[in-house]
Design a protein around this motif. Structure first.
Motif, short mmCIF file in Angstrom:
data_model
loop_
_atom_site.label_atom_id
_atom_site.label_comp_id
_atom_site.label_asym_id
_atom_site.label_seq_id
_atom_site.Cartn_x
_atom_site.Cartn_y
_atom_site.Cartn_z
N ASP A 87 0.71 -1.38 0.14
CA ASP A 87 0.21 -0.11 0.04
C ASP A 87 1.06 1.26 0.10
O ASP A 87 1.93 1.03 -0.48
N ASP A 88 0.44 2.41 0.55
CA ASP A 88 1.09 3.67 0.33
C ASP A 88 2.04 3.91 1.74
O ASP A 88 2.07 5.22 1.95
N THR A 89 2.28 2.98 2.53
CA THR A 89 2.93 3.20 3.81
C THR A 89 4.09 4.15 3.50
O THR A 89 4.42 4.91 3.97
N ALA A 90 4.98 3.42 2.63
CA ALA A 90 6.10 4.27 2.25
C ALA A 90 6.00 5.56 1.89
O ALA A 90 6.68 6.61 2.37
N LYS A 91 5.33 5.97 0.72
CA LYS A 91 4.95 7.25 0.30
C LYS A 91 4.33 8.09 1.48
O LYS A 91 4.89 9.43 1.68
N ASN A 92 3.48 7.75 2.39
CA ASN A 92 3.00 8.50 3.54
C ASN A 92 3.75 8.74 4.34
O ASN A 92 3.90 9.78 5.04
N ALA A 93 4.73 7.81 4.79
CA ALA A 93 5.84 8.17 5.49
C ALA A 93 6.91 9.27 5.23
O ALA A 93 7.17 9.99 6.01
N THR A 94 7.06 9.06 3.87
CA THR A 94 8.09 10.04 3.27
C THR A 94 7.66 11.43 3.32
O THR A 94 8.17 12.46 3.88
N ASN A 95 6.15 11.45 3.11
CA ASN A 95 5.57 12.82 3.10
C ASN A 95 5.46 13.51 4.46
O ASN A 95 5.58 14.66 4.59
N ALA A 96 5.24 12.62 5.61
CA ALA A 96 5.39 13.00 6.77
C ALA A 96 6.69 13.24 7.47
O ALA A 96 6.76 14.09 8.58
N GLY A 97 7.81 13.31 6.84
CA GLY A 97 9.13 13.68 7.13
C GLY A 97 10.11 12.51 7.43
O GLY A 97 11.16 12.71 8.18
N ALA A 98 9.67 11.35 7.49
CA ALA A 98 10.63 10.19 7.83
C ALA A 98 11.56 9.82 6.97
O ALA A 98 11.25 10.10 5.83
N THR A 99 12.57 9.21 7.40
CA THR A 99 13.48 8.38 6.67
C THR A 99 12.79 7.03 6.38
O THR A 99 12.73 6.21 7.27
N VAL A 100 12.62 6.70 4.91
CA VAL A 100 12.07 5.53 4.90
C VAL A 100 13.28 4.49 4.16
O VAL A 100 13.74 4.83 3.10
N LEU A 101 13.07 3.29 5.04
CA LEU A 101 14.03 2.27 4.30
C LEU A 101 13.00 1.10 3.87
O LEU A 101 11.94 0.92 4.41
N THR A 102 13.42 0.18 2.91
CA THR A 102 12.90 -1.06 2.54
C THR A 102 13.31 -2.24 3.03
O THR A 102 14.73 -2.53 2.82
N GLU A 103 12.76 -3.14 3.40
CA GLU A 103 13.00 -4.33 3.77
C GLU A 103 11.87 -5.32 3.31
O GLU A 103 11.00 -5.51 3.63
N THR A 104 12.33 -6.25 2.35
CA THR A 104 11.39 -7.22 1.64
C THR A 104 11.16 -8.39 2.33
O THR A 104 10.14 -9.12 2.03
#
Length: 230
Positions: free
Chosen positions: A40-57
């Motif tokens: 879903d848009d978890t990464a997008k929404n976190a980025t927009n809120a100002g967080a550093t976003v990492l990806t762990e598959t």
């Protein structure tokens, strides 16, 4: 103020993650959201809120936490305190100041946010969560003399002490592993009562029978594994 960083594992938390980030006190230097293979848009929404976003598959709470720790380990300036917080908005992020205070003022190594009954919203914890926490902490008291009453994910720990624990669990045993290793290494610890409310969305662990059973086996497995080593 010490350097404080927050690690938030997040799997399909698009509806809640921005609320969590926005409520974290400004004393925090960096908010790290580990997007744990969300679709879903978890990464997008976190980025927009100002967080550093990492990806762990690789799916798993522990995998996400380890990803955040690996990211911090590669930074030139290390934090003094790490706070772990869930992305479902069941905790009150503004209470972070309560968790780090014993570390800053009293030199405590580990602080657990205890979801005490009188501060919990009705139905915010499932019966299996309540029983599982009771059983796990009862066994830890019986075997190790521990004073824990909860395995709450909202917690703060000195960064170097966390590194020295050599955390390894990849899934649901992360919290109990940290507490057991803290006991083994004789870290100072304390519980701070925190408020707790119904999460946004359905829990990926306690919300399913499979998740509850698997989490229970992982937690009990860690406890008995350390009782053999004791």
């Amino acid at each position: 103020m010490p350097i404080i960083k927050v690690i938030i594992p997040a799997y399909n938390e698009e509806d809640s993650i921005a609320n969590v980030i926005n409520d974290i006190p400004k004393i925090v230097n960096e908010i790290i959201v580990v997007n744990n293979n969300s679709n879903d848009d978890t990464a997008k929404n976190a980025t927009n809120a100002g967080a550093t976003v990492l990806t762990e598959t690789r799916k798993g709470y522990g995998y996400a936490c380890l990803k955040g720790m690996d990211y911090i380990a590669n930074q030139s300036i290390k934090p003094e305190i790490i706070v772990f917080l869930d992305g479902d908005y069941s905790d009150y992020p503004e209470e972070l100041t309560k968790l780090v205070q014993p570390i800053i003022n009293d030199n405590i190594d580990l602080v657990i946010g205890a979801r005490v009954k009188q501060l919990r919203e009705s139905n915010s914890m499932t019966p299996q969560q309540v029983f599982g926490n009771w059983l796990a902490t009862f066994l830890m008291k019986l075997i190790y003399g521990a004073r824990f009453t909860d395995l709450g994910p909202f917690r703060a720990i000195k960064y170097q002490k966390l590194v020295d624990l050599h955390m390894e669990d990849k899934t649901y045993g992360w919290t109990v592993e940290m507490q057991l290793k803290a006991l083994k290494q004789k870290l100072s610890y304390i519980e701070v009562p925190v408020k707790y409310k119904q999460r946004i969305g359905v829990s990926k662990v306690s919300g399913t029978l499979k998740g509850s059973i698997f989490a229970g086996f992982k937690i009990l497995g860690w406890i008995f594994k350390y009782s053999i080593k004791k």
